[in-house]
Motif scaffolding. Structure first.
Motif, short mmCIF file in Angstrom:
data_model
loop_
_atom_site.label_atom_id
_atom_site.label_comp_id
_atom_site.label_asym_id
_atom_site.label_seq_id
_atom_site.Cartn_x
_atom_site.Cartn_y
_atom_site.Cartn_z
N ARG A 316 0.84 -1.21 0.00
CA ARG A 316 0.00 0.00 0.00
C ARG A 316 0.87 1.26 0.00
NH1 ARG A 316 -2.85 -1.43 4.06
NH2 ARG A 316 -1.88 -0.15 5.66
N GLN A 317 1.92 1.23 0.80
CA GLN A 317 2.83 2.38 0.87
C GLN A 317 3.53 2.61 -0.47
OE1 GLN A 317 5.41 2.29 4.30
NE2 GLN A 317 6.89 3.66 3.36
N VAL A 318 3.89 1.51 -1.16
CA VAL A 318 4.55 1.64 -2.47
C VAL A 318 3.63 2.34 -3.46
CG1 VAL A 318 5.35 0.35 -4.49
CG2 VAL A 318 6.14 -0.29 -2.21
N PHE A 319 2.36 1.91 -3.52
CA PHE A 319 1.44 2.53 -4.48
C PHE A 319 1.21 4.00 -4.15
CE2 PHE A 319 0.10 -1.82 -5.71
CZ PHE A 319 0.19 -1.66 -7.09
N HIS A 320 1.10 4.33 -2.88
CA HIS A 320 0.91 5.75 -2.53
C HIS A 320 2.13 6.58 -2.95
CE1 HIS A 320 -2.94 5.40 -0.68
NE2 HIS A 320 -2.55 4.57 0.28
N GLU A 321 3.32 5.99 -2.80
CA GLU A 321 4.52 6.70 -3.22
C GLU A 321 4.56 6.87 -4.74
OE1 GLU A 321 9.37 6.57 -2.51
OE2 GLU A 321 8.15 4.83 -1.99
N LEU A 322 4.12 5.84 -5.47
CA LEU A 322 4.10 5.94 -6.93
C LEU A 322 3.13 7.03 -7.39
CD1 LEU A 322 4.13 2.18 -8.05
CD2 LEU A 322 6.06 3.71 -7.58
N TRP A 323 1.95 7.05 -6.80
CA TRP A 323 0.98 8.08 -7.19
C TRP A 323 1.48 9.47 -6.82
CZ3 TRP A 323 -2.90 4.22 -4.87
CH2 TRP A 323 -3.32 3.33 -5.86
N ALA A 324 2.18 9.58 -5.69
CA ALA A 324 2.74 10.88 -5.31
C ALA A 324 3.78 11.34 -6.33
CB ALA A 324 3.37 10.79 -3.92
N MET A 325 4.60 10.41 -6.83
CA MET A 325 5.59 10.74 -7.85
C MET A 325 4.92 11.18 -9.15
SD MET A 325 8.91 10.47 -7.26
CE MET A 325 10.07 9.81 -6.07
N ILE A 326 3.88 10.45 -9.54
CA ILE A 326 3.15 10.81 -10.77
C ILE A 326 2.58 12.22 -10.64
CG2 ILE A 326 1.09 10.27 -12.12
CD1 ILE A 326 1.68 7.28 -11.51
N ASP A 327 2.06 12.53 -9.47
CA ASP A 327 1.49 13.86 -9.25
C ASP A 327 2.58 14.93 -9.22
OD1 ASP A 327 -1.08 15.34 -8.44
OD2 ASP A 327 0.35 15.97 -6.90
N ARG A 328 3.71 14.62 -8.58
CA ARG A 328 4.79 15.59 -8.45
C ARG A 328 5.31 16.04 -9.81
NH1 ARG A 328 9.27 13.33 -4.82
NH2 ARG A 328 7.55 13.51 -3.35
N TYR A 329 5.45 15.07 -10.72
CA TYR A 329 6.00 15.39 -12.04
C TYR A 329 4.90 15.56 -13.10
CZ TYR A 329 10.51 14.19 -10.01
OH TYR A 329 11.63 14.16 -9.22
N ASP A 330 3.63 15.57 -12.67
CA ASP A 330 2.50 15.75 -13.57
C ASP A 330 2.57 14.79 -14.76
OD1 ASP A 330 0.15 16.73 -14.54
OD2 ASP A 330 1.02 18.53 -15.43
#
Length: 726
Positions: A316-330
């Protein structure tokens, strides 16, 4: 062979070799393997069946028999109750009775293995034909094979598949205590069987050199000259280059459903959602390069999920980190994270990436073998992979990709860019990969090299000379050395090499622990820069994370333990506007560590402790190097993490030597442990420890001070303070 076996066995020169493979546990049959049914029916069962099949089609092999346990149990197929199963004219599965009829997990088979060995030997005598060689798989079969090799004088080959000493570290990481590990897994019997097998085998077959160097080395009967690297084969009937219809398939439509420009080449990653797989760094590498985004899409196949909140905490933590990265770099519309795929669809996923003109990426922090890289190569996809472990061997053999530093996203970006920018280079690597896989990683190639290894042993031209080796009185490590990073191991390269030499020389008895305030990725980067090998245990984030060698297994039980009354959002809201505090960079923050820079002219850090407690924040506050402030959960610190680790490894604190150089090391050094304060300690931090009997203030700095402490405490000998009474 015994005189009876020699008399009754047909010479291998006359009509080929007779090979007996032993794989005791699991549900083994020649068709429809029930892979994934349980922990015992997985990769090993597939490996031994495919190995047996590959050997049986060789003209220089007379007969192959695969020995496993007979099971009469209504809860499993009646196939497993058949004594014999003929797979072809030279290959059959032989099921041996041993103990109870019902299907048992491997941990419950130890009391039945002697009966298995007796019945297997009786089978050979009834047939009046003895194998030229035995090949055992896993510890239980190794035990059986070691009995048979001594009874019958038939040479033994062994493949461990996994090792008890390594498994124990992973079980400790899961939160189990030693008595639970012994009760559930019979770990002492398993390790003893592995030692006995190593002492009895003519050859030990591994998948990579790293397996030899980092896993087998901790065994008392470790003899590297008896070990050979033979990577497992890949079924090239399943993994093939594109057929031409991949981009018109329903699977392709599912994979690219959320991409804005689906016709671009696919950068493909396929792995479990595990922090060690380092997928976030791949997204960061993609996000850092507009050029890369213009050229390709990123597709990450990371397991299956319905609702991410139903996954275990690590995933769960991995997926949240991936989505945060996607959002950070748009990266919306440029990155796909499909929710579902079946095992049968994996070959097609590779072919889709190949047909799109794409690249396969494995950015894992550590990769012992790298089966996905071989599958990708067989599917016509060039690869970009971590320089750690198995990928080095694969790319050296296949010449079909580029190695990257998994800790430096820029190296991932550059490697991907170079392949996508040069179609000719990509085509060359595809061609070389297809050739290299067939030559080095097909079952046919594996069988040929396998026979080259065993034939001289059968002819007794290459029996392994045995070096004098002996077992230690202790089953496990009995002492530990703990050091921080920045103030201890960065001062004297010559002394560092001497320190590492001593630790390596005493690796079987000494647990090597690094405890640092740095985040995991930052600590790994520093270790790599100074050529410090991965420690047995890495405590990072000032005691908020614990990882174990050899593949950075995270201690999830520790994570659950420290997540007690921890409310980081409330801590940030209280401190972010305090004069004299400035939040450190994102790279220094984590879920369990909030880090600030302190201007001591404006703020006394000790005042914050009272303020936080008044606001009912149960936290640990650490101040070090005169400027760094870390806020941690109340149950987290380097000292608490250290005590947690050595308790689970059953090492008494009196046999733990801690080397410290800053205030954040203090709670590791207090109490019953042995300790050394190196001369270069920061300012006067740790000076208040001078009155404690078990703390030695070294005259030398950095690694020289540590070497001084090794001698002072006779650490690798008596391991005690010279002030203690005799």
């Amino acid at each position: 062979m015994s005189s009876q076996a020699k008399e009754n066995n047909t010479s291998a020169d006359e009509d080929g070799i007779y090979i007996a493979l032993i794989s005791v546990h699991g549900l083994i049959r020649g068709r429809d393997l029930e892979l994934g049914r349980d922990a015992d029916t997985g990769g090993q069962t597939l490996y031994v069946v495919e190995l047996a099949q590959a050997l049986s089609v060789r003209p220089d092999v007379k007969k192959v028999e695969l020995f496993t346990r007979l099971v009469r149990d209504d809860s499993v197929s009646s196939d497993y109750a058949e004594h014999y199963e003929q797979l072809n004219d030279k290959l059959q599965i032989v099921r041996i009775e041993a103990g109870a009829d019902e299907y048992l997990p491997k941990e419950q088979l130890w009391d039945h293995l002697d009966a298995f060995a007796d019945n297997m030997a009786a089978y050979f005598r009834r047939q009046n034909c003895f194998p030229d060689i035995l090949h055992s798989h896993y510890a239980d079969a190794g035990y059986v094979g070691s009995l048979l090799t001594h009874w019958l004088s038939i040479p033994l080959i062994h493949t461990g598949h996994s090792l008890g000493r390594v498994k124990r570290a992973r079980l400790i990481a899961s939160g189990l205590h030693n008595d639970e590990i012994e009760s559930l897994y019979n770990m002492s019997r398993r390790i003893d069987a592995e030692e006995h097998t190593l002492a009895s085998s003519e050859r030990v077959i591994t998948s990579t050199y790293q397996e030899i160097e980092e896993q087998y080395e901790v065994y008392d009967y470790y003899q590297p000259e008896q070990m050979r690297v033979l990577p497992p084969g890949v079924n090239l009937d399943n993994f093939t280059p594109p057929l031409g219809n991949e981009l018109n398939s329903n699977l392709f439509a599912r994979l690219i459903a959320h991409l804005k420009e689906p016709d671009k080449p696919i950068i493909l990653a396929l792995s479990r959602p595990d922090t060690r797989k380092n997928i976030a760094s791949l997204i960061e590498a993609f996000g850092l390069s507009q050029s890369l985004q213009d050229k390709a899409n990123l597709v990450i196949v990371a397991g299956n999920r319905d609702d991410v909140e139903d996954l275990e905490s690590g995933a769960r933590q991995v997926f949240h980190e991936l989505w945060a990265m996607i959002d950070r770099y748009d990266l919306y519309g440029k990155v796909a994270l499909p929710k579902h795929h079946s095992r049968d669809e994996v070959p097609m996923i590779y072919r889709i990436a190949a047909a799109s003109g794409g690249v396969f990426v494995n950015p894992a922090l550590t990769e012992p073998f790298g089966l996905t890289l071989i599958e990708a190569a067989a599917s016509g996809v060039p690869i970009v992979a971590t320089e750690d472990g198995g990928p080095r061997d694969i790319i050296a053999n296949c010449r079909n990709g580029l190695l990257i530093d998994p800790l430096e996203p820029r190296t991932i970006t550059d490697a991907l860019q170079s392949l996508l920018d040069s179609p000719q280079t990509r085509r060359d690597m595809v061609r070389q990969g297809l050739t290299g896989v067939k030559e080095h990683y097909s079952w046919q190639a594996h069988a040929e090299r396998y026979l080259q290894e065993i034939y001289p042993i059968i002819k007794q031209a290459e029996r392994l000379p045995r070096r004098p080796v002996s077992r230690r009185s202790e089953l496990y490590k009995d002492r530990a050395f703990v050091s921080s990073l920045d103030q201890n191991l960065m001062g004297s390269p010559e002394a560092l090499q001497e320190m590492l030499r001593l630790l390596k020389e005493n690796r079987k008895t000494t647990l090597f622990i690094i405890a640092t305030g740095r985040r995991l990725d930052s600590a790994l980067r520093l270790l790599k820069h100074h050529a410090i090998p991965e420690p047995d245990v890495l405590i990072s984030g000032s005691g908020t994370e614990i990882h174990y060698a050899p593949d950075l297994t995270k201690d999830t039980a520790w994570e659950k333990h420290i997540d007690f009354h921890w409310t980081p959002h409330q801590v940030r809201s209280l401190l972010d506007d305090v004069p004299g505090l400035a939040r450190q960079a994102k790279s220094e923050q984590s879920h369990f560590k909030i880090s600030y820079l302190v201007d001591t002219r404006q703020l006394n850090p000790e005042d914050l402790v009272g303020q936080l407690h008044q606001e009912e924040q149960t936290v640990t506050v650490q101040f070090s190097f005169g400027q760094y402030l870390d806020i941690l959960p109340i149950r987290a610190s380097k000292g608490m993490a250290l005590r947690y680790v050595v308790d689970r490894w059953q090492i008494p604190l009196e046999r733990v030597l801690v080397a410290g150089g800053s205030g954040s090391d203090e709670d590791m050094m207090r109490g019953n442990s042995l300790a050394v304060v190196v001369a270069n300690r920061h300012d006067e931090e740790l000076s208040q420890l001078t009155d404690l009997d078990r703390i030695y203030f070294a005259k030398n700095s950095y690694e020289k001070g540590i070497l001084e402490a090794f001698e002072y405490y006779d650490f690798f000998g008596q391991c005690r303070s010279p002030q203690e009474e005799e």
